[in-house]
Motif scaffolding. Sequence first.
Motif, PDB file in Angstrom:
ATOM      1  N   GLU A  96       1.627  -5.745   0.239  1.00 25.71           N
ATOM      2  CA  GLU A  96       1.599  -5.089  -1.064  1.00 25.71           C
ATOM      3  C   GLU A  96       0.428  -4.122  -1.230  1.00 25.71           C
ATOM      4  O   GLU A  96       0.544  -3.114  -1.881  1.00 25.71           O
ATOM      5  CB  GLU A  96       1.514  -6.154  -2.174  1.00 25.71           C
ATOM      6  N   ALA A  97      -0.732  -4.444  -0.668  1.00 24.39           N
ATOM      7  CA  ALA A  97      -1.926  -3.641  -0.896  1.00 24.39           C
ATOM      8  C   ALA A  97      -2.051  -2.556   0.156  1.00 24.39           C
ATOM      9  O   ALA A  97      -1.598  -2.698   1.262  1.00 24.39           O
ATOM     10  CB  ALA A  97      -3.165  -4.535  -0.865  1.00 24.39           C
ATOM     11  N   ALA A  98      -2.688  -1.457  -0.185  1.00 24.01           N
ATOM     12  CA  ALA A  98      -2.928  -0.366   0.755  1.00 24.01           C
ATOM     13  C   ALA A  98      -4.253  -0.612   1.450  1.00 24.01           C
ATOM     14  O   ALA A  98      -5.294  -0.237   0.956  1.00 24.01           O
ATOM     15  CB  ALA A  98      -2.951   0.954   0.017  1.00 24.01           C
ATOM     16  N   ALA A  99      -4.207  -1.270   2.607  1.00 26.84           N
ATOM     17  CA  ALA A  99      -5.422  -1.546   3.370  1.00 26.84           C
ATOM     18  C   ALA A  99      -5.108  -1.450   4.835  1.00 26.84           C
ATOM     19  O   ALA A  99      -4.087  -1.947   5.285  1.00 26.84           O
ATOM     20  CB  ALA A  99      -5.943  -2.941   3.041  1.00 26.84           C
ATOM     21  N   ALA A 100      -5.981  -0.812   5.577  1.00 27.30           N
ATOM     22  CA  ALA A 100      -5.799  -0.755   7.040  1.00 27.30           C
ATOM     23  C   ALA A 100      -6.583  -1.900   7.624  1.00 27.30           C
ATOM     24  O   ALA A 100      -7.668  -2.217   7.204  1.00 27.30           O
ATOM     25  CB  ALA A 100      -6.338   0.579   7.582  1.00 27.30           C
ATOM     26  N   ALA A 133      -1.193  -0.094   6.118  1.00 28.99           N
ATOM     27  CA  ALA A 133      -0.832   1.129   5.406  1.00 28.99           C
ATOM     28  C   ALA A 133      -1.061   2.296   6.353  1.00 28.99           C
ATOM     29  O   ALA A 133      -2.077   2.361   7.036  1.00 28.99           O
ATOM     30  CB  ALA A 133      -1.674   1.289   4.149  1.00 28.99           C
ATOM     31  N   ILE A 134      -0.114   3.183   6.418  1.00 28.25           N
ATOM     32  CA  ILE A 134      -0.229   4.363   7.254  1.00 28.25           C
ATOM     33  C   ILE A 134      -0.469   5.544   6.320  1.00 28.25           C
ATOM     34  O   ILE A 134       0.350   5.813   5.437  1.00 28.25           O
ATOM     35  CB  ILE A 134       1.059   4.581   8.081  1.00 28.25           C
ATOM     36  N   PRO A 135      -1.587   6.267   6.499  1.00 30.90           N
ATOM     37  CA  PRO A 135      -1.858   7.406   5.617  1.00 30.90           C
ATOM     38  C   PRO A 135      -0.914   8.565   5.916  1.00 30.90           C
ATOM     39  O   PRO A 135      -0.317   8.634   6.995  1.00 30.90           O
ATOM     40  CB  PRO A 135      -3.301   7.779   5.968  1.00 30.90           C
ATOM     41  N   ALA A 137     -10.669   5.369   5.999  1.00 29.90           N
ATOM     42  CA  ALA A 137     -11.016   6.489   5.121  1.00 29.90           C
ATOM     43  C   ALA A 137      -9.781   7.318   4.790  1.00 29.90           C
ATOM     44  O   ALA A 137      -9.603   7.751   3.652  1.00 29.90           O
ATOM     45  CB  ALA A 137     -12.091   7.357   5.781  1.00 29.90           C
ATOM     46  N   ALA A 138      -8.907   7.544   5.777  1.00 27.36           N
ATOM     47  CA  ALA A 138      -7.684   8.325   5.542  1.00 27.36           C
ATOM     48  C   ALA A 138      -6.755   7.601   4.575  1.00 27.36           C
ATOM     49  O   ALA A 138      -6.146   8.230   3.705  1.00 27.36           O
ATOM     50  CB  ALA A 138      -6.973   8.601   6.867  1.00 27.36           C
ATOM     51  N   VAL A 139      -6.651   6.288   4.700  1.00 31.60           N
ATOM     52  CA  VAL A 139      -5.810   5.507   3.787  1.00 31.60           C
ATOM     53  C   VAL A 139      -6.381   5.592   2.372  1.00 31.60           C
ATOM     54  O   VAL A 139      -5.648   5.803   1.410  1.00 31.60           O
ATOM     55  CB  VAL A 139      -5.688   4.037   4.249  1.00 31.60           C
ATOM     56  N   ALA A 140      -7.701   5.463   2.267  1.00 36.14           N
ATOM     57  CA  ALA A 140      -8.342   5.523   0.953  1.00 36.14           C
ATOM     58  C   ALA A 140      -8.171   6.897   0.307  1.00 36.14           C
ATOM     59  O   ALA A 140      -8.048   7.001  -0.915  1.00 36.14           O
ATOM     60  CB  ALA A 140      -9.823   5.181   1.082  1.00 36.14           C
ATOM     61  N   ALA A 153       1.817   5.361   2.928  1.00 32.97           N
ATOM     62  CA  ALA A 153       3.102   4.737   3.256  1.00 32.97           C
ATOM     63  C   ALA A 153       2.858   3.277   3.587  1.00 32.97           C
ATOM     64  O   ALA A 153       2.349   2.954   4.650  1.00 32.97           O
ATOM     65  CB  ALA A 153       3.748   5.459   4.432  1.00 32.97           C
ATOM     66  N   GLU A 154       3.163   2.415   2.655  1.00 30.04           N
ATOM     67  CA  GLU A 154       2.995   0.984   2.887  1.00 30.04           C
ATOM     68  C   GLU A 154       3.947   0.555   3.985  1.00 30.04           C
ATOM     69  O   GLU A 154       5.126   0.857   3.932  1.00 30.04           O
ATOM     70  CB  GLU A 154       3.306   0.189   1.614  1.00 30.04           C
TER      71      GLU A 154
END
Length: 181
Positions: free
Chosen positions: A176-180, A34-36, A162-165, A171-172
């Motif tokens: 499916e999940a938002a995780a770096a 995931a890109i914040p 932290a930025a993704v959270a 931006a996925e």
Amino acid sequence: MMRKIPVSLTILAAAALAPVGGPALAAEDSAPVAIPAPPAGKGQIVFYRTGTIMGAAMGCAVNENGQKISSLGSGRYFVLVTEPGRHEYTVKSEAKDVLALEVEADETQYAMCRIKMGIMAGRPDLRPSTRDEFVKSGTDRIVDAEDMGPAPGALRPEELKAAVAATPTPAEVTGEAAAAS
């Protein structure tokens, strides 16, 4: 009489026949990326390198104004947060390549480094890319903090998480999940 083929030639032949240009890991085998969103008023660039055999042992050190931002190993990426405006990024081994980008506020751009054939060593090639090419590359591992340089802006692994959270809807890029990772 049968001749023995040296082991080194066997390894070289296997490397030459291996597929080049594919992802280091299949997307389903890796953690989602995931890109914040960039911080308000800033722009960002996702620098990445595919996991190809060509130049796999070489790093692709990205610099700005003579300062190292980060080295990109095979199959790695990093996110650089920067001020809007014109920026020049360089990579160098036996040859130097320069990429000039016009960064807009609140925009995410992509840049790919690949290693091409050189005379004595591989030659890094830095070029603009797209989100779709990043997804297709299968690049899914963030650069280790120890490979990052002193130049400001590159998000360390813990800063990226932290930025993704903190991003309401990151931006996925894959999965499916938002995780770096």
